[in-house]
Design an enzyme around this catalytic site. Structure first.
Site, PDB file in Angstrom:
ATOM      1  N   ARG A 155      13.715  11.999   3.974  1.00 13.34           N
ATOM      2  CA  ARG A 155      14.524  10.972   4.794  1.00 13.34           C
ATOM      3  C   ARG A 155      15.763  10.614   3.714  1.00 13.34           C
ATOM      4  O   ARG A 155      15.709  10.616   2.493  1.00 13.34           O
ATOM      5  CB  ARG A 155      13.553   9.950   5.229  1.00 13.34           C
ATOM      6  CG  ARG A 155      12.443  10.241   6.107  1.00 13.34           C
ATOM      7  CD  ARG A 155      11.422   9.244   6.550  1.00 13.34           C
ATOM      8  NE  ARG A 155      12.391   8.079   7.285  1.00 13.34           N
ATOM      9  CZ  ARG A 155      12.570   6.770   6.518  1.00 13.34           C
ATOM     10  NH1 ARG A 155      11.838   6.630   5.408  1.00 13.34           N
ATOM     11  NH2 ARG A 155      13.144   5.993   7.171  1.00 13.34           N
TER      12      ARG A 155
ATOM     13  N   LYS B 179       2.936   8.282  -3.035  1.00 10.31           N
ATOM     14  CA  LYS B 179       3.019   9.172  -1.914  1.00 10.31           C
ATOM     15  C   LYS B 179       2.437  10.263  -1.795  1.00 10.31           C
ATOM     16  O   LYS B 179       2.526  11.155  -2.758  1.00 10.31           O
ATOM     17  CB  LYS B 179       4.624   9.227  -1.902  1.00 10.31           C
ATOM     18  CG  LYS B 179       4.970   9.881  -0.393  1.00 10.31           C
ATOM     19  CD  LYS B 179       6.580   9.337  -0.102  1.00 10.31           C
ATOM     20  CE  LYS B 179       7.120  10.311   0.964  1.00 10.31           C
ATOM     21  NZ  LYS B 179       8.236   9.903   1.402  1.00 10.31           N
TER      22      LYS B 179
ATOM     23  N   ARG C 165       6.134  -7.197  -1.402  1.00  8.39           N
ATOM     24  CA  ARG C 165       6.380  -8.436  -2.282  1.00  8.39           C
ATOM     25  C   ARG C 165       5.329  -9.210  -2.814  1.00  8.39           C
ATOM     26  O   ARG C 165       5.370 -10.582  -2.911  1.00  8.39           O
ATOM     27  CB  ARG C 165       7.423  -9.516  -1.838  1.00  8.39           C
ATOM     28  CG  ARG C 165       8.654  -8.904  -1.521  1.00  8.39           C
ATOM     29  CD  ARG C 165       9.815  -8.925  -2.248  1.00  8.39           C
ATOM     30  NE  ARG C 165      10.600  -7.658  -2.509  1.00  8.39           N
ATOM     31  CZ  ARG C 165      11.453  -7.364  -3.248  1.00  8.39           C
ATOM     32  NH1 ARG C 165      11.474  -7.969  -4.487  1.00  8.39           N
ATOM     33  NH2 ARG C 165      12.041  -6.128  -3.127  1.00  8.39           N
TER      34      ARG C 165
HETATM   35  C1  BTN Z   1      10.276  12.132   3.505  1.00  8.97           C
HETATM   36  O1  BTN Z   1       9.318  11.450   3.140  1.00  8.97           O
HETATM   37  O2  BTN Z   1      11.323  11.609   3.097  1.00  8.97           O
HETATM   38  C2  BTN Z   1      10.246  12.941   4.374  1.00  8.97           C
HETATM   39  C3  BTN Z   1       9.916  14.593   3.766  1.00  8.97           C
HETATM   40  C4  BTN Z   1       9.916  15.613   4.645  1.00  8.97           C
HETATM   41  C5  BTN Z   1       9.626  16.794   3.777  1.00  8.97           C
HETATM   42  C6  BTN Z   1       9.408  18.129   4.759  1.00  8.97           C
HETATM   43  S1  BTN Z   1       9.198  19.588   3.716  1.00  8.97           S
HETATM   44  C7  BTN Z   1       8.916  20.654   5.659  1.00  8.97           C
HETATM   45  C8  BTN Z   1      10.165  20.091   6.091  1.00  8.97           C
HETATM   46  N1  BTN Z   1      11.483  20.760   5.760  1.00  8.97           N
HETATM   47  C9  BTN Z   1      12.177  20.056   5.085  1.00  8.97           C
HETATM   48  O3  BTN Z   1      13.285  20.208   4.480  1.00  8.97           O
HETATM   49  N2  BTN Z   1      11.766  18.702   4.863  1.00  8.97           N
HETATM   50  C10 BTN Z   1      10.464  18.560   5.630  1.00  8.97           C
END
Ligand code: BTN
Length: 336
Positions: free
Chosen positions: A127, A198, A333
């Protein structure tokens, strides 16, 4: 896209298969099995290492893959899918290397029911334009294409609901401290502090009309048994580090994730996020905690009071006013 041609890929994957038991195999024995010389084996071992896979070379004995490595297998995955998933899958593709499974589907037409998996992503996306570090063979990189007839609004809250689906799958494996962090991170909370790491992330990408047909790509990245990774800018953890019991192999977990997410997608336009709201709230890592969120340039603090039927975050400000947050990042926080 791949640095290797198809013959090289076959040799690489055959060699990984032979080493997947985690035992030590001599160069001679491997060469005989693959009908190549010992020098050829060494050459392919180097290529496997280029993929970020750790191979121990034991002098006078041979080669050993640390902890073994079981590759994804479409036949196994296909055999483990639920009947509902089978009925709704239009294609199931697996790549050894790809730029990004989401990008692959974004470049296709008629994506409803198309599923893409990869062992390694060279341009995995997270993201907010972040990179998703995607080393070979240790994690799950999964994308599912879908479409909603009633437009983009039908997808409201979907990424949160996918989080609930992932938690439901993982709960079968007795994982302690499994939570969701708004909007769509799957995290593991430390039992003695408020810290978390995570475990998985969800990236939903949309294309199409605001009111008419809308295509979606649901991307899921789950750290399965990654032990070393470079370039991740936040605390992370793998499933293998938090499961109390022996985990099923990646193929089983992949099949369960696909089945659960397809089940969710089939009913989502009818159910909407409202159906999943309570389940999301039950694993909200920030529930009743003091958090802050950056809205534009303003940092707003308050107490997290859950999410709305649309998946927006509800924040009770110190002034007593309620703020509904539908975008941005939040951070904790300390306890209220
Ligand atoms: C996040 O938490 O930032 C989202 C991560 C999403 C990763 C997955 S892996 C499969 C799919 N292909 C990508 O390029 N991204 C998602």
């Amino acid at each position: 896209m791949s640095a290797f041609d198809s013959v090289e890929w076959t040799r690489i994957t055959d060699l990984i298969d032979l080493l997947s038991d985690g035992e030590c195999h001599s160069g001679e024995q491997l060469g005989l099995s693959l009908a190549i010389s010992r020098a050829g084996v060494w050459k392919y071992i180097k290529k496997i290492e280029q993929l970020g896979v750790c191979i121990e070379s034991i002098k006078g004995k041979g080669y050993k893959l640390k902890n073994g490595l079981h590759l994804l297998d479409l036949k196994k995955i296909g055999g483990l899918l639920t009947p509902l998933a089978k009925d709704n899958i239009a294609a199931l593709d697996l790549f050894s290397i790809i730029n990004s499974t989401n990008t692959y589907l974004l470049n296709q037409k008629n994506i409803r029911g198309k599923v893409c998996l990869a062992e390694l992503q060279t341009e995995g996306r997270g993201r907010r334009g972040r990179q998703w570090v995607s080393p070979f063979g240790r994690n799950i990189y999964l994308s599912i294409g879908w479409s909603f007839e009633s437009g983009v609004s039908a997808a409201q809250g979907l990424s949160l609901a996918v989080g609930v689906a992932i938690v439901e799958v993982l709960n079968q494996y007795q994982i302690n401290g499994l939570y969701l962090k708004w909007p769509n991170d799957v995290v593991i909370k430390n039992s003695e502090s408020d810290e978390y790491k995570k475990l998985a992330g969800i990236l939903i990408e949309l294309r199409g009309d605001v009111s008419g047909d809308c295509d979606l790509i649901i991307g899921v990245g789950l750290n399965f048994e990654m032990e070393i990774a470079h370039g991740i800018d936040q605390p992370w953890i793998s499933l293998s580090q938090v499961s109390e019991h022996k985990l099923p192999d990646r193929n089983t977990v992949v099949a369960e994730l696909i089945s659960k997410i397809i089940q969710l997608l089939v009913g989502y336009e009818r159910h909407t996020f409202a159906h999943y709201r309570e389940s999301w709230g039950a694993v909200n890592i920030h529930m009743h905690k003091r958090i802050s969120t950056l809205q534009g340039k303003e940092l707003i603090e308050g107490v997290c009071c859950g999410v709305t039927d649309e998946g927006a975050l509800i924040l009770l400000k110190d002034s007593g006013e309620t703020l509904i947050v539908s975008g941005g990042e939040i951070s904790i926080r300390g306890l209220s």
